[in-house]
Enzyme design. Structure first.
Site, PDB file in Angstrom:
ATOM      1  N   SER A  25       0.796  -1.231   0.000  1.00 43.72           N
ATOM      2  CA  SER A  25       0.000   0.000   0.000  1.00 43.72           C
ATOM      3  C   SER A  25       0.828   1.281   0.000  1.00 43.72           C
ATOM      4  CB  SER A  25      -0.942   0.015   1.209  1.00 43.72           C
ATOM      5  OG  SER A  25      -0.202  -0.066   2.419  1.00 43.72           O
ATOM      6  N   ASP A  50      -2.748   8.598   7.729  1.00 41.65           N
ATOM      7  CA  ASP A  50      -3.615   7.773   8.568  1.00 41.65           C
ATOM      8  C   ASP A  50      -2.733   7.069   9.610  1.00 41.65           C
ATOM      9  OD1 ASP A  50      -2.422   5.627   7.195  1.00 41.65           O
ATOM     10  OD2 ASP A  50      -4.121   5.344   5.838  1.00 41.65           O
ATOM     11  N   HIS A  52       0.152   5.189   7.038  1.00 37.49           N
ATOM     12  CA  HIS A  52       0.811   5.763   5.857  1.00 37.49           C
ATOM     13  C   HIS A  52       1.140   7.238   6.061  1.00 37.49           C
ATOM     14  CE1 HIS A  52      -1.871   2.461   4.506  1.00 37.49           C
ATOM     15  NE2 HIS A  52      -0.808   2.113   3.811  1.00 37.49           N
TER      16      HIS A  52
END
Length: 360
Positions: free
Chosen positions: A43, A329, A332
């Protein structure tokens, strides 16, 4: 046949124009070029592949992408651009690195690189299976398909040249440690931290060598960040004061040391290899401990939601000023933080990609 040849020529000319228009922030040695960026991983670098598969690991909805072009959520796990985009941008190749599964992907996009990464993936196949995302084996098969498409556009010889001169980035491992090792019994019952790190490094090494066998030469492998200082881990394991978890940071360092040694071994075995370990532990740790030095105010929580635990579908609202935050978040970084990181690691490693350990 003549029309098809003309079409392919136009695609190639379009590639040349785009390659020379965008100004590079990172200067390459004289007479050296990097025609494309090709990314694999999780991600941190996914630019939207997960939008097109059946998984809960998706972020193609607000508030993700709030600072992206037009405030559009694209499946990038941040407020804006992610490292895959920023690497292509820093090298002057293109503004964004498209996901290979993007339905709007054009033939000309293939010439300057694409992204095979999938949020939630890891070196360990179990990690990807747990959340039904694209494993590194899946991503390698996608890369083989990409090579076939590239050969259909520009032929075998030009394809081989692009493959050997391009920059490849591999980013994985965090999900293996946080989600699979510490989050499930599947590996912890069989492996201690050191032996599980060996397993992961073995998977990473096999992947890099398979890439090399397909024509890749300039390969950057990201190490692990200070996992114990992720906002989510501070919340879950850091006590009332939400301190960094030392043991998790130690795991990152154990893995990184083993990965570095294996990369050195690969370079020794393959004379044409320019595989580079990319340190994403040292600078992020400094960003977290000394945020004001880099123009940030908050580094122990994310901008999204309460900033303590939310990620993906749990993110419903954001802070008032994202520029104050290191983290977007609970897992990340923000685009602002990613920009600092990408510029520094590229600046440090670019000559190694070109010349190995020799001076350029």
């Amino acid at each position: 046949m003549a029309m098809r040849f003309l079409s392919l020529k136009l695609v190639f000319l379009s590639f040349l124009v785009r390659f020379y228009v965008l100004e590079a922030a990172i200067k390459l040695p004289k007479n050296i070029s990097i025609p494309a960026v090709i990314v694999f991983g999780d991600s941190v670098v996914d630019t939207g592949n997960n939008n097109n598969i059946e998984t809960i690991v998706k972020v193609n909805f607000p508030p993700y992408g709030k600072d992206f072009m037009g405030g559009k959520p694209t499946g990038r796990f941040s407020d804006g651009k992610v490292p895959s985009d920023l690497i292509a941008e820093e090298l002057g190749i293109k503004e964004l690195l498209p996901a290979y599964f993007d339905p709007t992907l054009k033939a000309e996009d293939l010439l300057t690189g694409v992204n095979f990464a999938s949020g939630g993936a890891g070196f360990d196949p179990i990690t990807s299976d747990l959340v039904s995302v694209l494993s590194l084996s899946d991503q390698l098969e996608m890369f083989k398909d990409y090579i076939k498409k590239l050969e259909a556009i520009i032929g075998h010889e030009k394809t081989s040249k692009i493959l050997s001169d391009s920059l490849y980035i591999l980013v994985a491992g965090s999900n293996d440690i946080i989600n699979t090792y510490f989050g499930t019994p599947f590996r912890k019952s069989t492996y201690d931290v050191s032996s599980y790190s060996d397993l992961l490094v073995g998977y990473a090494s096999t992947f890099v060598q398979e890439l090399y066998g397909l024509g890749a030469r300039r390969i950057g492998v990201f190490g692990l960040p200070p996992l114990g200082c992720l906002p989510s881990q501070r919340t879950l394991k850091g006590g009332a004061e939400r301190k960094c978890i030392d043991i998790y940071n130690e795991v990152s360092q154990i893995f990184n040391n083993k990965l570095y040694d294996e990369i050195e071994s690969i370079n020794a075995r393959y004379s044409m290899a320019r595989v580079t370990y990319m340190d994403i532990y040292t600078l992020p740790l400094d960003l977290i401990h000394n945020p004001h030095k880099y123009g940030f105010g908050i580094s122990n929580m994310g901008c999204c939601g309460t900033g303590t635990i939310e990620v993906a579908f749990l993110c419903k609202y954001t802070c008032s000023d994202v520029s104050e935050y290191v983290f977007w978040d609970s897992f990340h970084l923000t685009e602002k933080a990613y920009r600092i990181l990408v510029h520094q690691i590229l600046k440090k490693s670019i000559n190694t990609f070109i010349c190995g350990k020799s001076l350029c």
